[in-house]
Design an enzyme around this catalytic site. Sequence first.
Site, PDB file in Angstrom:
ATOM      1  N   LYS A 285       0.841  -1.203   0.000  1.00 16.41           N
ATOM      2  CA  LYS A 285       0.000   0.000   0.000  1.00 16.41           C
ATOM      3  C   LYS A 285       0.872   1.247   0.000  1.00 16.41           C
ATOM      4  O   LYS A 285       1.884   1.293   0.704  1.00 16.41           O
ATOM      5  CB  LYS A 285      -0.883  -0.038   1.253  1.00 16.41           C
ATOM      6  CG  LYS A 285      -1.884   1.098   1.366  1.00 16.41           C
ATOM      7  CD  LYS A 285      -2.710   0.942   2.643  1.00 16.41           C
ATOM      8  CE  LYS A 285      -3.829   1.967   2.709  1.00 16.41           C
ATOM      9  NZ  LYS A 285      -4.679   1.786   3.897  1.00 16.41           N
TER      10      LYS A 285
ATOM     11  N   SER B 101      -9.735   1.550   2.695  1.00 11.76           N
ATOM     12  CA  SER B 101      -8.816   2.317   1.890  1.00 11.76           C
ATOM     13  C   SER B 101      -7.773   1.476   1.132  1.00 11.76           C
ATOM     14  O   SER B 101      -7.211   1.957   0.146  1.00 11.76           O
ATOM     15  CB  SER B 101      -8.080   3.322   2.774  1.00 11.76           C
ATOM     16  OG  SER B 101      -7.244   2.667   3.696  1.00 11.76           O
TER      17      SER B 101
ATOM     18  N   SER C 132     -10.002  -0.842   6.717  1.00 14.82           N
ATOM     19  CA  SER C 132      -9.314  -0.595   5.438  1.00 14.82           C
ATOM     20  C   SER C 132      -8.640  -1.807   4.803  1.00 14.82           C
ATOM     21  O   SER C 132      -8.266  -1.755   3.638  1.00 14.82           O
ATOM     22  CB  SER C 132      -8.279   0.509   5.608  1.00 14.82           C
ATOM     23  OG  SER C 132      -8.919   1.759   5.656  1.00 14.82           O
TER      24      SER C 132
END
Lengths: 483, 104
Positions: free
Chosen positions: A87, A162, A186
Site C-alpha cells: 500500500k 482504503s 481498510s
Amino acid sequence: MMTKNNYMTQKLNELTIKEARVGLDNGNFTAVELTQACLARIKERNGDINAFITVCEKGALEEAERAQKLIKDGKQKALTGIPFAVKDAICTAGVRSTGSAKILDNYTPPFDATVIKKIREQGGVFLGKNNCDAFGHGASNENSMYGPVRNPHDLTKVAGGSSGGSAAAVADNMCLFAIGEDTGGSIRQPASFCGVVGLRPSYGRNSRYGIMPMASSYDTVGPMTKTVEDLAMVMTEIAGQDDRDATTVPDLVPDYLKELKKDLTGIKIGVPKEYFDVDGMDEEVRKITRKKIEELKKQGAKIVDVSLPYTKYALSVYYIIVPSEDSSNMGRLDGVRYGVREEEKNLYDLYAHSRSAGFPEEVKRRILIGTYALSAGYYDAYYKKAQQVRTLIRQDFDRVFGEVDALITPTSPFPAFGIGEKSADPMALYLADIMVSAAGCGGIPGLSIPAGNTKAGLPVGVQIMGPRMSEGLVMRLGHHLTK
Amino acid sequence: MHVINMSLSVEDVRKIAKLARLELSPMEEKRYAETISVVLDYMKILNEVDTTGVESTSQVTKLQNIMREDIPRDSLIRKELIAQMPKVKMEELIVPGVFNDDEE
C-alpha cells in the site's frame, strides 16, 4: 503433486504463496519467471484497474534474481522469491511513497517500514506500490489523487477502501500477496469487495514503524492474500515486537500455520444480533453469512446468539476519535521538510497553500472534523465523550469473549457499489464501515474471508473477530470455512 | 454539561480551516459546512449514552513505559534526508522567516 505441466495450464501469477513455494523449491520455475508473470499481468490490467501507482519493474527483476540465487543455494525462507505489493501509505526505501496524495508526490523514503524490511530481508520480491484512499481516508478508494481503483470483478464498481489497490491487485493475480493497513476496516472491507482474504491484526501485533499514521490508537498493518494459509505464512514472518514501535506487544509469535491444523470441536462462536439488523443490509449478504454459520456448526463449532449493545455507537466513536488523531498526524505534512511545497513569502501561506493543493477533499474534511472536535469548548463533548463510549464498546467485547471464543458477522452490509454512487455523500460512505469500525475501537483482530458471490457475481466477505492476540484462532476458523 | 452540537456554519468552517492551516474557496467552505453538519448530526446518538464515571480509552495494549537500551545504531543518512527537502542551500533547509511574516 504438481508437475511442470500443471504450471503451464495455470499461469504462475495465479499461484498461491504455498503453491509457489513448492514450485520454486522443486525447481519447476524460477523466481524470475514468477516475477515476470506478475509484471506481465500488471502491464495487461493496471490501465483498467489502477491498482498500482508505482511499479518497480527493474528492481523487482533484480530482487528476483537474488532470490533465485538464495533458492539455488538452499538458503530460502518462507517468502523468498514471492512477489508482493505494498500500500502506498507504507514507506518503502528508495521507492516513491505518496500515500495517494499529491503533497507526497515526490517523496522517496530513505527507509523501509519494519514489516516490509522483514519481507525484503528474506528475499520477497517487491513489485510496487498500491493505490489507496489518500492516507487511508475512505472506504471506496475514490479519495485517491491518482484516480479510483476499479473492482476486477466489475470495472464499474469500487474496489473498497482504503487498501483498495492492494485488494484488487491480489484478486486480479497481479501479485501473490499485498501488505495493507487497517484503521477501521481498510483491509477487511476491500478484501470483502474484491474476494480476497484480509486480516486486521490485534493492535500492537505488527510493527507500524514506517506506516504513514492516520489514527495512532487504531492503526494496524496486515496482509492481504488469496488463501488463509498464505495469510498465516505471511503473519508468521512479519508479526512481533519492534523497538522502533513502542506500541508493539512482547507476546511470542506462534507458527500460525500449525494453528490452522487444529479442528473446531468445542469452539463457541457468537452471532451478534446487532450486526444482522443493520439498515440497508443486502439480503444476499445475510444469506451467504448464514450459510457460513451453518458450515461452522457442521464442523463441530457451537453457535450462540450474543449481543453487543454498544455496537450502534461504534461508528460515531470512530468518526470522532479517528479524525481527531488524524488531524494531529496530518500536521506533519506541511511542505516544510519533505514532500511538495508551494513556495510563499510567509510561513502561514506556505503551510496553507501546500496543504490545500496537496490534500484531496476527504483528507481536508477529516482534518476539519478533527480540529473542530479537539478545539477549546468542544473537546469534552466530542473527543472525551467518544473515548468514554470506546471504553463501553471494549467492555462489550470483553464480556462477550467470556461467553464465546470468536464472533462471526458480515464484513460489509452490501457488496461493492458503483463508482461515484456514494461519493457525493460522505456520511453514506462512512456508513460503509459499520461492521468493521468496532474491531478498531477494541483493538481486536478481524479477518475477512471470501464467502460467496451475489447473483450479479460480486464477492461477499464474512468477518471473524476474536479477543486480542487471538489471530491463530481467527485464522483457524477462516481456514476451515474456505478450504 | 457539554452536549454534541448539530451543525457547523460557514463561519465556523472558516475559523477551523485557519487553525488547521487549510485555505478553502467559498464553494468549499459551503460544502464542508453542509457535509460536516450531517456527520455531527449523526454523532448526536452519543448523547443518549450515560458515561458518568466511565474511564476514557486512549490506548488498548495496557503497555506502559517501554524502555530500550540507549545504544548507538544505524540511523537515517543525512544526505538522503537532505535530498527529500524542498529547498536547500549549503546543506541547510530553507524556509520563510518564522518571526518576520505578515500573518494577520
